[in-house]
Write a protein that holds these residues in place. Structure first.
Motif, mmCIF file in Angstrom:
data_model
loop_
_atom_site.group_PDB
_atom_site.id
_atom_site.type_symbol
_atom_site.label_atom_id
_atom_site.label_comp_id
_atom_site.label_asym_id
_atom_site.label_seq_id
_atom_site.Cartn_x
_atom_site.Cartn_y
_atom_site.Cartn_z
ATOM 1 N N TRP D 226 0.831 -1.200 0.000
ATOM 2 C CA TRP D 226 0.000 0.000 0.000
ATOM 3 C C TRP D 226 0.868 1.253 0.000
ATOM 4 O O TRP D 226 0.580 2.226 -0.695
ATOM 5 C CB TRP D 226 -0.947 -0.006 1.203
ATOM 6 N N LEU D 227 1.953 1.232 0.778
ATOM 7 C CA LEU D 227 2.868 2.377 0.807
ATOM 8 C C LEU D 227 3.475 2.614 -0.571
ATOM 9 O O LEU D 227 3.581 3.746 -1.037
ATOM 10 C CB LEU D 227 3.984 2.140 1.834
ATOM 11 N N GLU D 228 3.843 1.525 -1.238
ATOM 12 C CA GLU D 228 4.407 1.666 -2.589
ATOM 13 C C GLU D 228 3.376 2.291 -3.513
ATOM 14 O O GLU D 228 3.686 3.163 -4.322
ATOM 15 C CB GLU D 228 4.839 0.296 -3.132
ATOM 16 N N MET D 231 3.101 5.879 -2.748
ATOM 17 C CA MET D 231 4.254 6.582 -3.311
ATOM 18 C C MET D 231 4.034 6.860 -4.794
ATOM 19 O O MET D 231 4.279 7.967 -5.275
ATOM 20 C CB MET D 231 5.521 5.735 -3.159
#
Lengths: 232, 45, 238, 256
Positions: D226-228, D231
């Motif tokens: 999810w962070l990727e 980003m």
């Protein structure tokens, strides 16, 4: 529905016309099959007999060699089937023409299947001539060949559509197709062995499995085509 | 002799799983720092 | 298959009432790059619009988007009443637009006639329209049976144009239609554009041809950095 | 959810942990301790397989967990095709990645078990063959997920492959039975093994340990994915601003 079938047929006829005029099948695909036959004869001594001396080892393993040849040819044929389209952005053009992606995959599957069938006839005849393969049960063999061909053509077209438009598809295609098709290869080899020599009692079970694979992969491409080819 | 294989099997698993876990947690930390707090989570906890 | 269902769900061609296209903050991403970075655009029926701008400004992406190819990542886009964020709508739209792209969409191994008939058949074009389109671009003579690989660039372009004409689109999207054509061919394209708008269609042309276009297109749109602006009136330019 | 010290402005930590993962992590520690205690110490050696039976307490739970992860990939793929869900796209990819890792370890530990038991690391046995094919097929899936393509298009194509690939899971699961029924040969099967109580407990604990570990890992790995994704999205916003600025720099009306 009629439109889907009619468009699929138009695309298939167009691809056949291209193949007729480019002569790639006659000048490259079929010779590839013959080269494979010769290589197998060089690699495995045709004089070697199986225990009991009924037939040569080459004839014994011919079903496996035959289907490996067909599987490799599938990579060439289905790769070409999409190369014809993306050369000049025609996949876009097909979509802009309002063709349902299912028709595209169905038409391509049909043409790939026809080309594979041609190759099978040539390589099959060659195996009988060169390897001394004889056929016990021609009808059974026909069912095996038909269903395997449809399964391979359907899966090959489907999996290459997954990587259509991606620049590295020539190398990624085989990585997707070969492991996915291994069960079909195993089944086709076992079932052909049964049809040729009546060996093994599992021929019928494998033949049913092949028919199931054919239905599965034939339908899978058409069902999922929209998700694959929309917005290439 | 059998214990050797047992240790080898569990050892391989420990090394692979451990490496994967550590790298996952590390990647999470690095990425997390680069983002504003409200972008970090799919759901609130 | 809800193939025939139009976005307005009545199964017929919607009235080509204004606007033909309405884009609001439309973002289109290609390979991670925002080729269109928030386009606001209204196009009206019967208009000829000239898209101009440097290479890489987003002209081609805009034409493809209007043709129903590519996805709208952010914002909204409606063309001929079709909502471009919906797959079924895009499919519906594609059959009603004509896109002349950089690629000619022709099969090298097929003859000129085979190519034209194939595309026209997929489109369910009237065979009479196909014949007249071929005649219009001088493709009914010797060229008819020549495989496309043997054609010059200009002849290929004419073949593509003939395919387009046989389709009778409601919205014409032409990417550099004059490129590679001789004087006669360029005149043909010009007549084509006037005829199309005369028949009520809308035409958008992306072109670097500053000599030809002003006379053809009353409306000039500047494309730069993935956004579109109406060009200032000719007199106002300093 | 009903914490008192939670400040009004949510404080999201700079890592992928949370109360949920800490709870799961605690469960992992407890189950793993019990599992290793029983599996390696308390349970007796097998009559036939001696100590190497202990590899099964690791091998079988991981095999089952890899089927679970591939099932998650299947469900995620179906959801992606139904409504283009980003959550399920990421979840499908994350699950397949963990599944491939588990399956790789299943094959490796199987080979290590095979050497003392069969006298060979690799046997062309139906289960091994189909498992190896499944490994390659899902490796292909992970490759598709990394292709440089429009994320929406890639998600849909990966989803189609994620569905087609799933045929390998039942094929591998039932390979022994399928080939058995075809060949009428007997293959070594788990049910032949005499299992006493402590062995059974070791199995059960192994299942529990691997299941809690999988849940813990899925949450963390999903959060990384999810962070990727976040980003990429925030990177896109910046790219859009840059792109628009590039247009503004060119005075409108200027044809270059």
């Amino acid at each position: 529905m009629n439109r889907l079938v009619a468009d699929a047929w138009r695309i298939a006829r167009k691809d056949l016309a291209i193949e007729r005029s480019s002569r790639v099948v006659g000048s490259q695909i079929l010779p590839f099959g013959i080269v494979m036959l010769l290589l197998f004869a060089f690699g495995v001594d045709p004089e070697l007999q199986v225990r009991g001396g009924e037939r040569s080892i080459l004839a014994e393993i011919a079903p496996g060699l035959f289907w490996i040849t067909v599987l490799l040819a599938l990579l060439l044929v289905s790769g070409r089937s999409f190369a014809v389209e993306s050369d000049d952005g025609s996949l876009d053009a097909l979509l802009v023409s309002g063709v349902h992606p299912g028709s595209i995959l169905a038409g391509k599957t049909l043409v790939v299947a026809i080309q594979l069938a041609l190759l099978e006839v040539v390589v099959g005849a060659g195996s009988m001539l060169l390897f001394g393969v004889r056929v016990d049960d021609p009808l059974h063999l026909l069912v095996v060949m038909l269903s395997t061909t449809v399964a391979l053509a359907g899966a090959g077209t489907l999996l290459l559509a997954v990587v259509a438009g991606y620049s590295g598809r020539d190398t990624l295609g085989p990585l997707l197709v070969l492991p996915s098709m291994a069960p079909v290869l195993i089944g086709a080899t076992a079932a052909s062995g049964a049809a040729l020599y009546g060996t093994g009692s599992d021929g019928a079970a494998w033949t049913w499995a092949l028919v199931a694979f054919a239905l599965l992969y034939g339908a899978a491409g058409i069902v999922s085509a929209g998700a694959l080819l929309e917005d290439v | 002799m059998f214990w050797g294989y047992v240790i080898a099997g569990y050892g391989i698993a420990a090394v692979v799983l451990g490496t994967y876990v550590v790298s996952t947690l590390r990647r999470g930390r690095t990425l997390s720092r680069q983002l504003d707090p409200e972008q970090r989570r799919f759901l609130d906890d | 298959m809800s193939e025939a269902a139009s976005p307005s769900d009545d199964g017929t061609v919607p009235p080509v009432a204004s606007p033909v296209a309405r884009l609001r903050g439309a973002v289109c991403v290609l390979g991670g790059f925002p080729a269109l970075a928030g386009v606001d655009l209204d196009l009206h029926a019967g208009e000829v619009a000239w898209l101009r701008g440097p290479n890489g400004a987003g002209k081609t992406t805009l034409l493809r988007l209007l043709a129903g190819l590519g996805t709208v990542r952010q914002g909204s886009a409606e063309v001929l009443g079709a909502d471009l964020t919906r797959v079924a709508d895009r499919r519906w739209l594609r059959r009603r637009v004509g896109l002349l792209a950089h690629a000619t969409f022709l099969y090298d191994d097929l003859t000129v006639e085979e190519n034209i008939r194939f595309w026209a058949d997929l489109h369910r074009s009237d065979p009479g329209d196909v014949d007249s389109a071929m005649a219009r671009f001088g493709l009914d003579g010797r060229l008819r049976t020549v495989p496309v690989r043997g054609l010059s660039a200009g002849q290929r372009r004419r073949t593509s144009l003939a395919v387009l004409v046989a389709r009778r689109p409601l919205l014409w999207l032409l990417d550099e239609p004059h490129a590679g054509l001789d004087a006669e061919g360029r005149a043909m394209v010009d007549r084509l554009i006037t005829d199309a708008t005369g028949a009520g269609a809308t035409v958008i042309v992306a072109s670097h041809d500053a000599d030809h276009m002003p006379a053809l297109a009353p409306r000039v749109l500047d494309v730069a950095g993935g956004v579109v602006r109406d060009a200032p009136a000719p007199g106002a330019e300093s | 959810m009903t914490t008192v010290e939670m400040p009004p402005a949510r404080s999201v930590p700079e890592h992928t942990g949370s109360r949920l993962t800490r709870a799961l992590g605690g469960a992992v520690l407890v189950t793993w301790t019990l599992w290793l205690l029983w599996g390696l110490v308390l349970s007796p050696a097998d009559v036939v397989q001696h100590e190497s039976v202990r590899l099964f307490y690791l091998h079988v739970p991981m095999a089952i967990m890899s089927s679970v992860t591939f099932s998650i990939t299947l469900i995620g793929s179906i959801m992606v095709l139904r409504n283009g869900s980003v959550f399920w796209d990421l979840m499908a990819g994350v699950a397949a990645e963990i599944g491939v890792m588990f399956l790789g370890l299943v094959i490796a530990t199987g080979a290590v078990w095979g050497k003392p038991t069969w006298g060979t690391y690799w046997e062309w046995d139906p289960r091994l063959t189909t498992a190896a094919l499944m490994f390659l097929v899902y490796l292909g899936y992970l490759v598709i997920r990394r292709l440089d393509m429009d994320p929406v298009v890639r998600a849909r194509r990966a989803a189609v492959f994620g569905i087609v690939a799933f045929i390998n899971v039942p094929l591998t699961r039932f390979s022994v039975q399928i080939w058995n029924s075809l060949h009428q040969e007997t293959t070594i099967s788990l049910t032949d093994t005499q299992m006493d109580g402590a062995q059974l407990t070791s199995y059960a604990l192994g299942m529990l340990a691997m299941a809690t570990f999988l849940a813990w890992l899925l949450v963390h790995r999903f959060r990384v994915a999810w962070l990727e994704h976040a980003m990429d999205e925030s990177g896109l916003e910046k790219l859009i601003r840059d792109r628009r600025a590039e247009g503004a720099a060119n005075e409108p009306g200027g044809v270059r």
